[in-house]
Design an enzyme around this catalytic site. Structure first.
Site, PDB file in Angstrom:
ATOM      1  N   ASP A  85       0.812  -1.208   0.000  1.00 27.19           N
ATOM      2  CA  ASP A  85       0.000   0.000   0.000  1.00 27.19           C
ATOM      3  C   ASP A  85       0.852   1.268   0.000  1.00 27.19           C
ATOM      4  O   ASP A  85       0.506   2.256  -0.652  1.00 27.19           O
ATOM      5  CB  ASP A  85      -0.930   0.006   1.212  1.00 27.19           C
ATOM      6  CG  ASP A  85      -2.034  -1.027   1.090  1.00 27.19           C
ATOM      7  OD1 ASP A  85      -2.391  -1.373  -0.051  1.00 27.19           O
ATOM      8  OD2 ASP A  85      -2.537  -1.494   2.122  1.00 27.19           O
ATOM      9  N   GLU A 160      -7.087   9.538   2.594  1.00 25.18           N
ATOM     10  CA  GLU A 160      -7.625  10.290   3.713  1.00 25.18           C
ATOM     11  C   GLU A 160      -6.689  11.399   4.169  1.00 25.18           C
ATOM     12  O   GLU A 160      -5.473  11.344   3.950  1.00 25.18           O
ATOM     13  CB  GLU A 160      -7.911   9.370   4.911  1.00 25.18           C
ATOM     14  CG  GLU A 160      -6.702   8.917   5.690  1.00 25.18           C
ATOM     15  CD  GLU A 160      -5.944   7.772   5.090  1.00 25.18           C
ATOM     16  OE1 GLU A 160      -4.697   7.850   5.047  1.00 25.18           O
ATOM     17  OE2 GLU A 160      -6.594   6.790   4.648  1.00 25.18           O
ATOM     18  N   ASP A 189      -8.968  10.818  19.783  1.00 29.91           N
ATOM     19  CA  ASP A 189      -7.603  10.588  19.295  1.00 29.91           C
ATOM     20  C   ASP A 189      -7.390  11.221  17.935  1.00 29.91           C
ATOM     21  O   ASP A 189      -6.250  11.412  17.505  1.00 29.91           O
ATOM     22  CB  ASP A 189      -7.312   9.090  19.207  1.00 29.91           C
ATOM     23  CG  ASP A 189      -7.074   8.462  20.568  1.00 29.91           C
ATOM     24  OD1 ASP A 189      -7.053   9.209  21.567  1.00 29.91           O
ATOM     25  OD2 ASP A 189      -6.933   7.223  20.636  1.00 29.91           O
ATOM     26  N   THR A 200     -11.713   1.908   2.768  1.00 32.82           N
ATOM     27  CA  THR A 200     -11.193   0.591   3.146  1.00 32.82           C
ATOM     28  C   THR A 200      -9.792   0.694   3.737  1.00 32.82           C
ATOM     29  O   THR A 200      -9.117  -0.318   3.913  1.00 32.82           O
ATOM     30  CB  THR A 200     -11.165  -0.356   1.927  1.00 32.82           C
ATOM     31  OG1 THR A 200     -10.471   0.289   0.847  1.00 32.82           O
ATOM     32  CG2 THR A 200     -12.572  -0.708   1.483  1.00 32.82           C
ATOM     33  N   ALA A 201      -9.350   1.918   4.050  1.00 27.09           N
ATOM     34  CA  ALA A 201      -8.016   2.125   4.621  1.00 27.09           C
ATOM     35  C   ALA A 201      -8.144   2.554   6.084  1.00 27.09           C
ATOM     36  O   ALA A 201      -8.782   1.872   6.879  1.00 27.09           O
ATOM     37  CB  ALA A 201      -7.253   3.147   3.769  1.00 27.09           C
ATOM     38  N   TYR A 202      -7.590   3.690   6.445  1.00 24.57           N
ATOM     39  CA  TYR A 202      -7.574   4.146   7.840  1.00 24.57           C
ATOM     40  C   TYR A 202      -8.995   4.341   8.368  1.00 24.57           C
ATOM     41  O   TYR A 202      -9.310   3.985   9.513  1.00 24.57           O
ATOM     42  CB  TYR A 202      -6.781   5.450   7.926  1.00 24.57           C
ATOM     43  CG  TYR A 202      -6.386   5.881   9.320  1.00 24.57           C
ATOM     44  CD1 TYR A 202      -6.680   5.108  10.444  1.00 24.57           C
ATOM     45  CD2 TYR A 202      -5.685   7.057   9.513  1.00 24.57           C
ATOM     46  CE1 TYR A 202      -6.297   5.506  11.718  1.00 24.57           C
ATOM     47  CE2 TYR A 202      -5.297   7.475  10.784  1.00 24.57           C
ATOM     48  CZ  TYR A 202      -5.612   6.704  11.879  1.00 24.57           C
ATOM     49  OH  TYR A 202      -5.240   7.104  13.133  1.00 24.57           O
ATOM     50  N   ALA A 203      -9.876   4.904   7.551  1.00 24.84           N
ATOM     51  CA  ALA A 203     -11.258   5.129   7.984  1.00 24.84           C
ATOM     52  C   ALA A 203     -11.940   3.815   8.357  1.00 24.84           C
ATOM     53  O   ALA A 203     -12.747   3.759   9.290  1.00 24.84           O
ATOM     54  CB  ALA A 203     -12.049   5.834   6.880  1.00 24.84           C
ATOM     55  N   PHE A 204     -11.620   2.753   7.654  1.00 19.85           N
ATOM     56  CA  PHE A 204     -12.179   1.434   7.952  1.00 19.85           C
ATOM     57  C   PHE A 204     -11.712   0.959   9.329  1.00 19.85           C
ATOM     58  O   PHE A 204     -12.505   0.464  10.136  1.00 19.85           O
ATOM     59  CB  PHE A 204     -11.752   0.448   6.860  1.00 19.85           C
ATOM     60  CG  PHE A 204     -12.211  -0.967   7.088  1.00 19.85           C
ATOM     61  CD1 PHE A 204     -13.476  -1.373   6.721  1.00 19.85           C
ATOM     62  CD2 PHE A 204     -11.357  -1.895   7.667  1.00 19.85           C
ATOM     63  CE1 PHE A 204     -13.896  -2.682   6.936  1.00 19.85           C
ATOM     64  CE2 PHE A 204     -11.763  -3.202   7.885  1.00 19.85           C
ATOM     65  CZ  PHE A 204     -13.041  -3.593   7.510  1.00 19.85           C
TER      66      PHE A 204
END
EC number: 2.7.1.23
Length: 309
Positions: A85, A160, A189, A200-204
Protein backbone atom coordinates in the site's frame (compact mmCIF):
# COMPACT_ATOMS: atom_id res chain seq x y z
CA UNK A 1 -12.53 4.43 -21.51
CA UNK A 2 -9.92 2.78 -23.73
CA UNK A 3 -6.54 4.47 -23.23
CA UNK A 4 -5.65 4.12 -26.90
CA UNK A 5 -8.53 6.47 -27.77
CA UNK A 6 -6.83 9.37 -26.01
CA UNK A 7 -3.20 8.33 -26.29
CA UNK A 8 -1.35 10.51 -28.78
CA UNK A 9 1.21 7.76 -29.28
CA UNK A 10 -1.27 4.98 -29.96
CA UNK A 11 -0.64 5.19 -33.70
CA UNK A 12 3.16 5.05 -33.45
CA UNK A 13 5.54 2.21 -32.80
CA UNK A 14 7.11 3.91 -29.78
CA UNK A 15 5.52 3.19 -26.42
CA UNK A 16 6.94 3.76 -22.95
CA UNK A 17 5.89 2.52 -19.52
CA UNK A 18 7.23 3.81 -16.20
CA UNK A 19 7.99 1.19 -13.54
CA UNK A 20 8.01 1.94 -9.81
CA UNK A 21 8.93 -0.87 -7.41
CA UNK A 22 9.59 -1.44 -3.71
CA UNK A 23 13.11 -2.73 -4.24
CA UNK A 24 13.53 -3.45 -0.55
CA UNK A 25 11.49 -6.60 -1.10
CA UNK A 26 13.03 -9.58 -2.93
CA UNK A 27 9.60 -10.38 -4.39
CA UNK A 28 9.43 -6.91 -5.92
CA UNK A 29 12.86 -7.29 -7.50
CA UNK A 30 11.92 -10.61 -9.10
CA UNK A 31 8.58 -9.23 -10.22
CA UNK A 32 10.14 -6.09 -11.68
CA UNK A 33 12.63 -8.16 -13.67
CA UNK A 34 9.81 -10.28 -15.15
CA UNK A 35 7.74 -7.23 -16.09
CA UNK A 36 10.65 -5.29 -17.58
CA UNK A 37 11.88 -8.19 -19.71
CA UNK A 38 8.35 -9.02 -20.86
CA UNK A 39 7.64 -5.45 -21.95
CA UNK A 40 11.00 -4.98 -23.68
CA UNK A 41 10.54 -8.24 -25.61
CA UNK A 42 7.29 -6.78 -26.92
CA UNK A 43 8.92 -3.57 -28.06
CA UNK A 44 7.68 -1.38 -25.21
CA UNK A 45 10.23 0.91 -23.59
CA UNK A 46 10.61 0.86 -19.80
CA UNK A 47 11.68 3.83 -17.67
CA UNK A 48 12.99 3.35 -14.11
CA UNK A 49 14.30 5.64 -11.36
CA UNK A 50 18.07 5.49 -10.91
CA UNK A 51 17.68 4.92 -7.16
CA UNK A 52 15.72 1.74 -7.87
CA UNK A 53 17.67 0.67 -10.96
CA UNK A 54 20.73 0.01 -8.81
CA UNK A 55 18.83 -2.80 -7.07
CA UNK A 56 17.24 -4.27 -10.20
CA UNK A 57 18.85 -6.64 -12.73
CA UNK A 58 17.84 -4.43 -15.67
CA UNK A 59 18.66 -5.00 -19.34
CA UNK A 60 20.69 -2.23 -20.98
CA UNK A 61 17.65 -1.17 -23.02
CA UNK A 62 15.87 0.14 -19.91
CA UNK A 63 15.81 3.93 -19.63
CA UNK A 64 17.10 5.40 -16.36
CA UNK A 65 15.90 8.75 -14.99
CA UNK A 66 17.17 10.67 -11.98
CA UNK A 67 14.34 12.11 -9.91
CA UNK A 68 10.76 11.11 -9.14
CA UNK A 69 8.71 13.95 -10.60
CA UNK A 70 5.78 14.47 -12.93
CA UNK A 71 8.23 15.30 -15.72
CA UNK A 72 9.90 11.88 -15.48
CA UNK A 73 6.64 10.37 -16.78
CA UNK A 74 6.56 12.53 -19.92
CA UNK A 75 5.41 10.46 -22.94
CA UNK A 76 4.65 7.44 -20.71
CA UNK A 77 1.29 5.80 -21.32
CA UNK A 78 1.19 3.93 -18.03
CA UNK A 79 2.73 3.82 -14.55
CA UNK A 80 3.15 0.26 -13.25
CA UNK A 81 3.67 0.04 -9.49
CA UNK A 82 4.90 -3.12 -7.74
CA UNK A 83 4.61 -3.19 -3.96
CA UNK A 84 2.37 -2.80 -0.94
CA UNK A 85 0.00 0.00 0.00
CA UNK A 86 2.83 2.44 0.78
CA UNK A 87 4.43 1.98 -2.63
CA UNK A 88 1.04 2.26 -4.34
CA UNK A 89 0.39 5.58 -2.57
CA UNK A 90 3.83 6.77 -3.64
CA UNK A 91 2.86 5.86 -7.19
CA UNK A 92 -0.44 7.70 -6.78
CA UNK A 93 1.50 10.91 -6.11
CA UNK A 94 3.22 10.57 -9.48
CA UNK A 95 0.01 9.50 -11.21
CA UNK A 96 -1.89 12.56 -9.94
CA UNK A 97 0.89 15.00 -10.78
CA UNK A 98 1.40 13.64 -14.29
CA UNK A 99 -2.10 12.48 -15.25
CA UNK A 100 -0.65 9.08 -16.25
CA UNK A 101 -2.84 6.10 -15.25
CA UNK A 102 -1.43 3.86 -12.51
CA UNK A 103 -1.60 0.06 -12.69
CA UNK A 104 -0.85 -1.44 -9.29
CA UNK A 105 0.42 -4.96 -8.64
CA UNK A 106 -0.02 -5.94 -5.00
CA UNK A 107 3.01 -7.44 -3.29
CA UNK A 108 1.76 -6.61 0.21
CA UNK A 109 -1.20 -7.77 2.27
CA UNK A 110 -4.49 -6.10 1.30
CA UNK A 111 -3.71 -3.72 -1.54
CA UNK A 112 -7.12 -2.28 -2.45
CA UNK A 113 -5.46 0.17 -4.84
CA UNK A 114 -3.85 -2.70 -6.76
CA UNK A 115 -5.45 -4.23 -9.80
CA UNK A 116 -3.38 -7.42 -9.91
CA UNK A 117 -1.53 -9.83 -7.63
CA UNK A 118 2.01 -11.15 -7.97
CA UNK A 119 0.73 -14.33 -9.65
CA UNK A 120 -0.79 -12.22 -12.46
CA UNK A 121 2.44 -10.75 -13.84
CA UNK A 122 2.23 -12.52 -17.21
CA UNK A 123 -1.34 -11.30 -17.58
CA UNK A 124 -0.30 -7.77 -16.63
CA UNK A 125 2.36 -7.69 -19.34
CA UNK A 126 -0.03 -9.13 -21.93
CA UNK A 127 -2.77 -6.61 -21.10
CA UNK A 128 -0.34 -3.71 -21.30
CA UNK A 129 1.07 -4.90 -24.62
CA UNK A 130 -2.40 -5.30 -26.16
CA UNK A 131 -3.78 -2.18 -24.41
CA UNK A 132 -6.49 -4.38 -22.88
CA UNK A 133 -7.22 -2.18 -19.91
CA UNK A 134 -9.58 0.61 -19.02
CA UNK A 135 -8.97 3.78 -17.04
CA UNK A 136 -11.15 5.10 -14.24
CA UNK A 137 -10.83 8.26 -12.18
CA UNK A 138 -10.79 8.22 -8.39
CA UNK A 139 -11.82 11.19 -6.28
CA UNK A 140 -9.14 12.94 -4.24
CA UNK A 141 -9.20 15.47 -1.39
CA UNK A 142 -7.86 19.01 -1.36
CA UNK A 143 -6.75 20.00 2.15
CA UNK A 144 -6.15 23.50 3.54
CA UNK A 145 -4.79 24.32 7.01
CA UNK A 146 -5.55 27.74 8.45
CA UNK A 147 -4.15 29.42 11.54
CA UNK A 148 -5.60 32.74 12.70
CA UNK A 149 -7.42 32.91 9.38
CA UNK A 150 -4.27 32.60 7.27
CA UNK A 151 -3.57 29.62 4.99
CA UNK A 152 -0.41 28.00 6.37
CA UNK A 153 -0.43 24.70 4.48
CA UNK A 154 -2.08 23.08 1.45
CA UNK A 155 -2.05 19.40 0.60
CA UNK A 156 -4.06 16.61 -1.02
CA UNK A 157 -4.94 12.96 -0.41
CA UNK A 158 -6.27 9.96 -2.30
CA UNK A 159 -7.31 7.95 0.78
CA UNK A 160 -7.62 10.29 3.71
CA UNK A 161 -6.59 13.41 5.59
CA UNK A 162 -6.30 12.53 9.28
CA UNK A 163 -6.16 15.06 12.13
CA UNK A 164 -4.56 13.30 15.10
CA UNK A 165 -3.31 13.96 18.59
CA UNK A 166 0.40 14.02 19.31
CA UNK A 167 0.55 13.34 23.04
CA UNK A 168 -0.64 9.84 23.97
CA UNK A 169 -1.75 11.00 27.43
CA UNK A 170 -3.93 13.90 26.20
CA UNK A 171 -7.03 13.86 24.00
CA UNK A 172 -7.41 16.25 21.10
CA UNK A 173 -10.39 18.59 21.58
CA UNK A 174 -12.07 19.35 18.28
CA UNK A 175 -15.25 20.81 16.80
CA UNK A 176 -16.53 19.35 13.53
CA UNK A 177 -18.13 21.47 10.84
CA UNK A 178 -19.93 20.58 7.60
CA UNK A 179 -20.80 23.19 4.97
CA UNK A 180 -20.12 26.09 7.28
CA UNK A 181 -22.26 24.82 10.18
CA UNK A 182 -21.02 23.22 13.44
CA UNK A 183 -22.02 19.60 14.01
CA UNK A 184 -20.50 18.53 17.32
CA UNK A 185 -17.39 18.73 19.45
CA UNK A 186 -15.55 16.24 21.66
CA UNK A 187 -12.23 14.92 22.83
CA UNK A 188 -10.74 12.16 20.68
CA UNK A 189 -7.60 10.59 19.29
CA UNK A 190 -8.35 12.12 15.91
CA UNK A 191 -10.66 12.57 12.92
CA UNK A 192 -10.32 10.87 9.54
CA UNK A 193 -11.69 12.67 6.47
CA UNK A 194 -11.75 10.14 3.64
CA UNK A 195 -12.77 9.43 0.07
CA UNK A 196 -14.65 6.27 -0.98
CA UNK A 197 -11.26 4.90 -2.05
CA UNK A 198 -9.99 5.53 1.49
CA UNK A 199 -13.03 3.94 3.11
CA UNK A 200 -11.19 0.59 3.15
CA UNK A 201 -8.02 2.13 4.62
CA UNK A 202 -7.57 4.15 7.84
CA UNK A 203 -11.26 5.13 7.98
CA UNK A 204 -12.18 1.43 7.95
CA UNK A 205 -9.88 0.74 10.90
CA UNK A 206 -11.50 3.63 12.77
CA UNK A 207 -14.96 2.06 12.35
CA UNK A 208 -16.13 3.89 9.25
CA UNK A 209 -18.40 2.43 6.56
CA UNK A 210 -17.19 0.75 3.40
CA UNK A 211 -18.23 2.94 0.46
CA UNK A 212 -18.29 1.54 -3.06
CA UNK A 213 -15.85 3.44 -5.34
CA UNK A 214 -18.54 4.59 -7.78
CA UNK A 215 -20.37 6.36 -4.94
CA UNK A 216 -19.35 10.01 -4.80
CA UNK A 217 -19.19 11.07 -1.16
CA UNK A 218 -16.94 12.38 1.58
CA UNK A 219 -16.49 10.64 4.95
CA UNK A 220 -15.75 12.00 8.41
CA UNK A 221 -14.83 9.28 10.93
CA UNK A 222 -13.91 9.96 14.60
CA UNK A 223 -11.08 7.98 16.20
CA UNK A 224 -11.76 6.87 19.79
CA UNK A 225 -14.04 9.80 20.56
CA UNK A 226 -15.12 10.46 24.16
CA UNK A 227 -18.73 11.36 23.31
CA UNK A 228 -22.23 9.92 23.00
CA UNK A 229 -22.65 11.26 19.46
CA UNK A 230 -19.50 10.36 17.56
CA UNK A 231 -20.76 8.41 14.57
CA UNK A 232 -19.15 8.28 11.12
CA UNK A 233 -20.68 10.86 8.80
CA UNK A 234 -21.17 10.55 5.03
CA UNK A 235 -21.73 13.78 3.13
CA UNK A 236 -22.22 15.09 -0.38
CA UNK A 237 -19.08 15.14 -2.55
CA UNK A 238 -19.61 18.90 -2.85
CA UNK A 239 -19.58 19.44 0.93
CA UNK A 240 -16.75 21.18 2.75
CA UNK A 241 -15.61 19.40 5.92
CA UNK A 242 -13.73 21.23 8.64
CA UNK A 243 -12.01 20.16 11.84
CA UNK A 244 -11.16 22.90 14.33
CA UNK A 245 -8.53 22.14 16.95
CA UNK A 246 -9.62 23.96 20.09
CA UNK A 247 -7.29 26.68 21.47
CA UNK A 248 -7.08 25.09 24.93
CA UNK A 249 -6.04 21.67 23.64
CA UNK A 250 -2.49 20.42 22.88
CA UNK A 251 -1.38 20.80 19.29
CA UNK A 252 -2.17 18.06 16.78
CA UNK A 253 -0.78 16.75 13.52
CA UNK A 254 -2.22 16.34 10.01
CA UNK A 255 -1.37 13.22 8.01
CA UNK A 256 -2.27 12.96 4.32
CA UNK A 257 -2.35 9.34 3.11
CA UNK A 258 0.03 8.49 5.95
CA UNK A 259 2.87 9.95 3.86
CA UNK A 260 2.90 13.73 4.27
CA UNK A 261 2.56 15.43 7.63
CA UNK A 262 2.39 18.90 9.14
CA UNK A 263 2.02 20.08 12.74
CA UNK A 264 -1.30 21.68 13.72
CA UNK A 265 -0.96 24.37 16.40
CA UNK A 266 -3.72 24.83 18.96
CA UNK A 267 -6.54 26.73 17.28
CA UNK A 268 -5.71 25.45 13.79
CA UNK A 269 -8.50 24.74 11.31
CA UNK A 270 -8.33 21.99 8.68
CA UNK A 271 -10.67 22.26 5.68
CA UNK A 272 -11.26 19.30 3.38
CA UNK A 273 -13.12 19.33 0.07
CA UNK A 274 -13.31 17.29 -3.11
CA UNK A 275 -9.99 17.46 -4.95
CA UNK A 276 -9.73 19.32 -8.24
CA UNK A 277 -7.38 16.68 -9.70
CA UNK A 278 -8.31 12.97 -9.62
CA UNK A 279 -6.00 9.96 -9.68
CA UNK A 280 -6.39 7.78 -12.76
CA UNK A 281 -6.26 4.01 -12.21
CA UNK A 282 -5.83 1.39 -14.93
CA UNK A 283 -8.22 -1.54 -14.58
CA UNK A 284 -7.75 -5.04 -16.00
CA UNK A 285 -10.85 -6.67 -14.55
CA UNK A 286 -14.57 -6.05 -14.65
CA UNK A 287 -15.13 -7.88 -11.37
CA UNK A 288 -17.46 -6.10 -8.99
CA UNK A 289 -16.19 -4.25 -5.94
CA UNK A 290 -18.25 -6.70 -3.87
CA UNK A 291 -16.13 -9.60 -5.13
CA UNK A 292 -12.96 -7.60 -4.48
CA UNK A 293 -14.11 -6.86 -0.93
CA UNK A 294 -14.84 -10.53 -0.23
CA UNK A 295 -11.48 -11.62 -1.66
CA UNK A 296 -9.35 -8.97 0.05
CA UNK A 297 -10.84 -9.53 3.52
CA UNK A 298 -11.47 -13.27 3.06
CA UNK A 299 -15.11 -12.72 4.07
CA UNK A 300 -17.19 -15.84 4.88
CA UNK A 301 -19.81 -16.30 2.16
CA UNK A 302 -20.32 -20.05 2.47
CA UNK A 303 -23.99 -20.94 2.33
CA UNK A 304 -24.94 -18.15 -0.07
CA UNK A 305 -27.49 -19.43 -2.59
CA UNK A 306 -28.16 -16.29 -4.61
CA UNK A 307 -31.41 -14.95 -5.96
CA UNK A 308 -33.89 -17.54 -7.23
CA UNK A 309 -33.98 -17.99 -10.99
Amino acid sequence: MNPSENNPQSGTATRTVFLLAHTGRPAAIRSAELVVRGLLRSGIGVRVLRAEAADLPLPTEAEIVEDASAECLDACELLIVLGGDGTLLRGAELARASGVPMLGVNLGRVGFLAEAERDDLDKVVDRVVTRSYEVEERMTLDVVVRNNGDVVHEDWALNEAAVQKVSPERMLEVVLEIDGRPVTGFGCDGIVCATPTGSTAYAFSAGGPVVWPEVEALLMVPISAHALFAKPLVTSPDSVLAVEVQPHTPHGVLWCDGRRTVELPSGARVEVRRGAVPVRLARLHHASFTDRLVAKFALPVQGWRGAPH
